[in-house]
Design a protein around this motif. Structure first.
Motif: not given
Length: 189
Positions: A73-75, A81-86, A88-91
């Protein structure tokens, strides 16, 4: 682990050397995600004596893998950073880890779950180090690289993460003192 799988994992992890963070180094270039991860692992290693009851080997492993999802995802800076970003990164990270051979698949999955839950002292320490390294790095960078919101963020970022430890609270106070001095020097210039 067979050698092909080993090299495939390293090829993905290598992206952390290429992906840069919002932070700048003291030499005037953007810090890589890999450099940040390395330094929080070093911080954990140097704190072993301060936390004799904590499994510091586990903390170091957490530090080394905590940003592996950013290979995909990149940094994204914490203040953007939003919850959906976190999520997606986890997924992406958990999907990749499913391709690992055991025992690594199991180990990384369990570590990441523990890190996300932040219920253990090890997870709390890793997260505090993750936040503290960012403010330390900002203090080491030229203040001209700071954006306006960082003047306040330097004092608030990570303050909630250090509350469980007298040593970390003292460290945060020292970092805050250095931040105050850095800002004062800019005003004098």
């Amino acid at each position: 682990m067979n050698t092909a799988t080993f090299l495939d994992i390293l090829a993905v992890a290598e992206k952390l050397k290429c992906n840069t963070r919002h932070s700048w180094t003291s030499s005037g270039r953007h810090e890589s995600v890999a450099e940040h991860s390395w330094r929080i692992a070093l911080m954990a290693l140097l704190m072993r004596d301060e936390f004799p009851k904590i499994d510091m080997d586990k903390v170091i492993r957490m530090c080394l893998i905590h940003d592996l999802g950013e290979a995909f995802t990149g940094d994204i800076p914490a203040f953007e950073k939003k919850e959906e970003d976190s999520k997606k990164e986890d997924e992406e990270l958990f999907k990749w880890i499913k391709t690992f051979p055991n025992p690594y698949r199991e180990e990384f999955t369990e570590l990441l779950k523990e890190m996300n839950e932040l219920n253990t002292d090890e997870a709390k320490l890793y997260k505090a180090l993750d936040n503290l390294e960012a403010v330390i790095q900002h203090n080491e960078a030229d203040i001209s690289t700071w954006i306006p919101l960082e003047y306040d963020l330097q004092f608030t970022y990570g303050a909630d993460k250090v509350k469980f430890s007298p040593y970390l609270k003292e460290l945060k106070e020292e970092i805050d003192q250095r931040t105050t001095e850095k800002i004062a020097q800019k005003k004098e210039a």
